[in-house]
Design a protein around this motif. Structure first.
Motif, short mmCIF file in Angstrom:
data_model
loop_
_atom_site.label_atom_id
_atom_site.label_comp_id
_atom_site.label_asym_id
_atom_site.label_seq_id
_atom_site.Cartn_x
_atom_site.Cartn_y
_atom_site.Cartn_z
N ILE A 524 0.85 -1.18 0.00
CA ILE A 524 0.00 0.00 0.00
C ILE A 524 0.89 1.23 0.00
O ILE A 524 1.84 1.33 0.79
N VAL A 525 0.60 2.17 -0.88
CA VAL A 525 1.36 3.41 -0.98
C VAL A 525 0.42 4.58 -0.70
O VAL A 525 -0.61 4.74 -1.36
N ARG A 526 0.80 5.39 0.30
CA ARG A 526 0.02 6.60 0.64
C ARG A 526 0.95 7.81 0.52
O ARG A 526 1.72 8.10 1.43
N PRO A 527 0.91 8.53 -0.58
CA PRO A 527 1.72 9.75 -0.69
C PRO A 527 1.22 10.81 0.29
O PRO A 527 0.02 10.89 0.58
N SER A 528 2.13 11.62 0.80
CA SER A 528 1.73 12.74 1.64
C SER A 528 1.30 13.91 0.77
O SER A 528 1.93 14.21 -0.25
N GLY A 529 0.24 14.56 1.17
CA GLY A 529 -0.22 15.73 0.41
C GLY A 529 0.48 17.01 0.81
O GLY A 529 0.32 18.04 0.16
N THR A 530 1.27 16.98 1.90
CA THR A 530 1.89 18.20 2.41
C THR A 530 3.41 18.15 2.51
O THR A 530 4.04 19.19 2.65
N GLU A 531 3.99 16.96 2.45
CA GLU A 531 5.43 16.83 2.63
C GLU A 531 6.01 15.90 1.56
O GLU A 531 5.30 15.06 1.01
N PRO A 532 7.32 16.04 1.25
CA PRO A 532 7.95 15.13 0.29
C PRO A 532 8.26 13.79 0.92
O PRO A 532 9.40 13.45 1.22
N LYS A 533 7.22 13.00 1.16
CA LYS A 533 7.40 11.68 1.72
C LYS A 533 6.20 10.82 1.35
O LYS A 533 5.15 11.32 0.95
N ILE A 534 6.37 9.51 1.48
CA ILE A 534 5.27 8.58 1.31
C ILE A 534 5.30 7.60 2.47
O ILE A 534 6.33 7.40 3.12
N LYS A 535 4.14 7.01 2.73
CA LYS A 535 4.06 5.96 3.74
C LYS A 535 3.66 4.69 3.04
O LYS A 535 2.69 4.68 2.27
N CYS A 536 4.41 3.64 3.27
CA CYS A 536 4.14 2.35 2.64
C CYS A 536 3.78 1.31 3.70
O CYS A 536 4.42 1.25 4.76
N TYR A 537 2.76 0.52 3.42
CA TYR A 537 2.33 -0.55 4.30
C TYR A 537 2.48 -1.87 3.54
O TYR A 537 2.11 -1.96 2.37
N TYR A 538 3.00 -2.88 4.23
CA TYR A 538 3.29 -4.16 3.59
C TYR A 538 2.63 -5.30 4.37
O TYR A 538 2.53 -5.26 5.60
N GLU A 539 2.21 -6.31 3.62
CA GLU A 539 1.70 -7.54 4.23
C GLU A 539 2.21 -8.72 3.44
O GLU A 539 2.12 -8.73 2.20
N VAL A 540 2.75 -9.70 4.16
CA VAL A 540 3.13 -10.96 3.52
C VAL A 540 2.39 -12.09 4.22
O VAL A 540 2.02 -11.99 5.40
N VAL A 541 2.15 -13.16 3.47
CA VAL A 541 1.44 -14.33 4.01
C VAL A 541 2.28 -15.56 3.71
O VAL A 541 2.67 -15.79 2.56
N THR A 542 2.57 -16.33 4.76
CA THR A 542 3.32 -17.57 4.58
C THR A 542 2.51 -18.73 5.18
O THR A 542 1.71 -18.54 6.10
N GLU A 543 2.74 -19.91 4.63
CA GLU A 543 2.09 -21.09 5.19
C GLU A 543 2.80 -21.52 6.47
O GLU A 543 4.01 -21.35 6.62
N MET A 544 2.05 -22.08 7.40
CA MET A 544 2.62 -22.52 8.66
C MET A 544 2.37 -24.01 8.82
O MET A 544 1.22 -24.46 8.86
#
Length: 574
Positions: A524-544
């Protein structure tokens, strides 16, 4: 002196004439005398913006800071908007509560004085109050709104003004914009105030005393979701209020539920807005839980809890088999609570945000419940829940990965106190069975897969092209060697699969891109509307595997996560 400086000086002098606080008057006068025009320019270049989370900022003099005049203008604007919008707002009134920061009580009293001057009844807490205790008052008293003066887990120099609507949830559009317009108007006209003494004598002021706090406590004690009684006296737990306002209620609720071994961190128990023992009063921050974990080790506790300073969030650390404590992520706490509550009331509605773990959807589906997701922010989780719940599928639980959880419908916002009790009861049940929270997580992961989440804020060069625009103009087809099977663009309101087929999204517009990969990973990529930065969210799924323990599986998931994050960030437009 240039014309601009003369204009700025005149603006500052006008502000000083309206300012009711001698300390901030003096602060501005000294800045003028020292000709600190750059500092004054920063203070007077605009106002603190009022939005769906209310308003929050550094305490100081001027319209771009938190101070008594700003609070009075905000309260006057809010009051006028309520009169324009909510039926019988004057009689129904506004609940006003506050946290333990140095200015909070004064700001709460200023809020009350501005509201009462408009003929609006005010219910003012007689002492500090956890945010969920104040939010509870909206529905409990049938109030038109509530205000909580709090900066939650922000640093000590901050304070804030959080607004709840008549439905008990945080405000959402269009109310935020409507209130902001009235605030701007209130800043241009003489302010009317009514003293607390006059308000009390005229019947405009009701003090919320211990009976009100007890009403919240009894509501929680009577909650069907907090009746699980599995040898609570056998569980040892450590707790910290983190210099906030949660300790009295947290300890009272736990005691009422039979938890006899509760060890509070004494040095962090009482409200202290300077937060002397933590660098940053946010349980998510490294080191913030050190003292409560030390207390847990000293007392031989099974589990350690922390509320943030206004007690609307909850952090959990649990003892591993090797004896060391490990923090659970917000998603893990949400997973455990969701699984636990759905086992009690399976055909119910649960939800989380688009950046929280997608595992909750799997758990809800397996339990026969309904699942929903919203944009980030608890205001969306609760307002949407009200729309989606039905008689046959009542709302049960929602969470966001940033340690916010809500159970049931008595408080339509995150509540770190009820979440604390529910998690303690879950831990007691597991201990009675000879299990730990790690055992329960292992069972969940074996059934649905090991879901591992992480996030990263990435600072960009000031001249970096707009990341969101670049990703939309040249959409990636793979990330870390995995094919993107679905792209959700919440700015366009469309989801596009690998074949190019488009499907409309139902959530409000937001500059968010979600890339679903063919191995169930997600970026997931969320660019900032006010600053030169982005926030990224990650999810991985593995078998157990059946014979694999939690910590071995976690190590494999972390390795997969590191590879995904590294490959994705290297491929971002420069």
């Amino acid at each position: 002196m240039t014309a601009h400086i003369q204009q700025l000086r005149a603006h500052v002098m006008e502000w000083i004439a309206r300012d009711p606080e001698p300390n901030t008057q003096q602060e501005l006068t000294q800045l003028i005398d020292s000709e600190s025009w750059d500092v004054l320019e920063d203070r007077f270049s605009g106002r603190l913006a009022f939005g769906t989370a209310g308003l929050r900022g550094v305490v100081g003099a001027g319209p771009a800071r938190m101070n008594r005049l700003v609070i009075q203008e905000i309260a006057a604007g809010l009051g006028q908007y309520l009169l324009n919008t909510v039926p019988e707002a004057q009689v129904r009134g506004v609940v006003v509560g506050y946290d333990g920061r140095p200015d909070s009580r004064q700001f709460a009293e200023d809020t009350a004085q501005a509201l009462m001057a408009k003929g609006i009844h005010v219910y003012l807490t007689h002492d500090v109050a956890a945010t969920p205790i104040a939010a509870f008052g909206v529905k409990h008293l049938n109030a038109a709104a509530a205000v909580v003066v709090t900066a939650s887990h922000n640093p000590p120099e901050y304070n804030g003004f959080k607004v709840y609507w008549e439905n008990g949830a945080q405000i959402i559009p269009p109310h935020d914009a409507g209130i902001a317009i009235e605030i701007d108007h209130a800043a241009t006209v003489p302010l009317q105030l009514m003293s607390l003494e006059e308000g009390e004598s005229k019947g405009y002021l009701t003090w919320l005393d211990e009976a009100y706090y007890a009403a919240y406590q009894h509501m929680q004690e009577d909650s069907e979701l907090l009746t699980n009684h599995h040898q609570p006296e056998a569980l040892k737990l450590a707790y910290t209020a983190m210099h906030g306002v949660g300790a009295n209620m947290a300890e009272a609720l736990l005691a009422s539920k039979g938890f006899a071994h509760v060890y509070s961190v004494a040095s962090q128990r009482e409200p202290d807005g300077t937060f002397p023992t933590v660098n940053f009063p946010n349980p998510e921050e490294p080191g913030a839980m050190d003292l409560v974990i030390a207390e847990a080790n000293q007392q031989g506790a099974d589990i350690a809890f922390a509320n943030d300073p206004d007690a609307d969030r909850l952090a959990v650390a649990a003892r591993r088999p090797d004896g060391e404590f490990q923090m659970l992520t917000g998603d893990q706490v949400g997973t455990l609570l969701g699984h636990y509550l759905l086992a009690q009331q399976p055909k119910s509605l649960v939800g989380n945000t688009i950046v929280s773990s997608s595992l909750l959807a799997k758990i809800a589906n397996a339990a026969g419940g309904d699942y929903y997701k919203t944009l980030t922010g608890f205001k969306w989780l609760t307002n949407v829940a009200m729309e989606k719940q039905t008689i046959n599928t009542p709302f049960l639980f929602a969470y966001e990965e940033a340690l916010g959880y809500t159970l049931g419908t008595a408080v339509w916002d995150k509540d770190g106190l009820s979440a604390l009790v529910a998690f303690a009861q879950l831990a007691a049940e597991l201990k009675e069975k000879g299990q730990s929270v790690w055992d329960r997580l292992t069972a969940i992961y074996r059934q649905h897969g090991f879901y591992f989440n992480a996030q990263k804020s990435i600072a960009l060069r000031p001249d970096t092209p707009n990341i969101g625009q670049a990703l939309r103009e040249t959409p990636p087809t793979q990330i870390a060697g995995q094919t993107i099977v679905l792209t959700e663009d919440y700015q366009r309101g469309m989801a596009v699969d690998a074949s190019g087929t488009e499907t409309a999204l139902t959530l409000p517009s937001s500059d968010v891109l979600i890339f679903q990969l063919d191995d169930q990973s997600r970026v997931i990529v969320r660019p900032s509307g006010t600053e030169p930065k982005i926030k990224c969210y990650y999810e991985v799924v593995t078998e157990m595997a059946e014979d694999e323990d939690y910590f071995t599986a976690e190590k494999a998931a972390k390795a997969k996560m590191m590879a995904l994050m590294s490959a994705h960030q290297a491929a971002l437009p420069q």
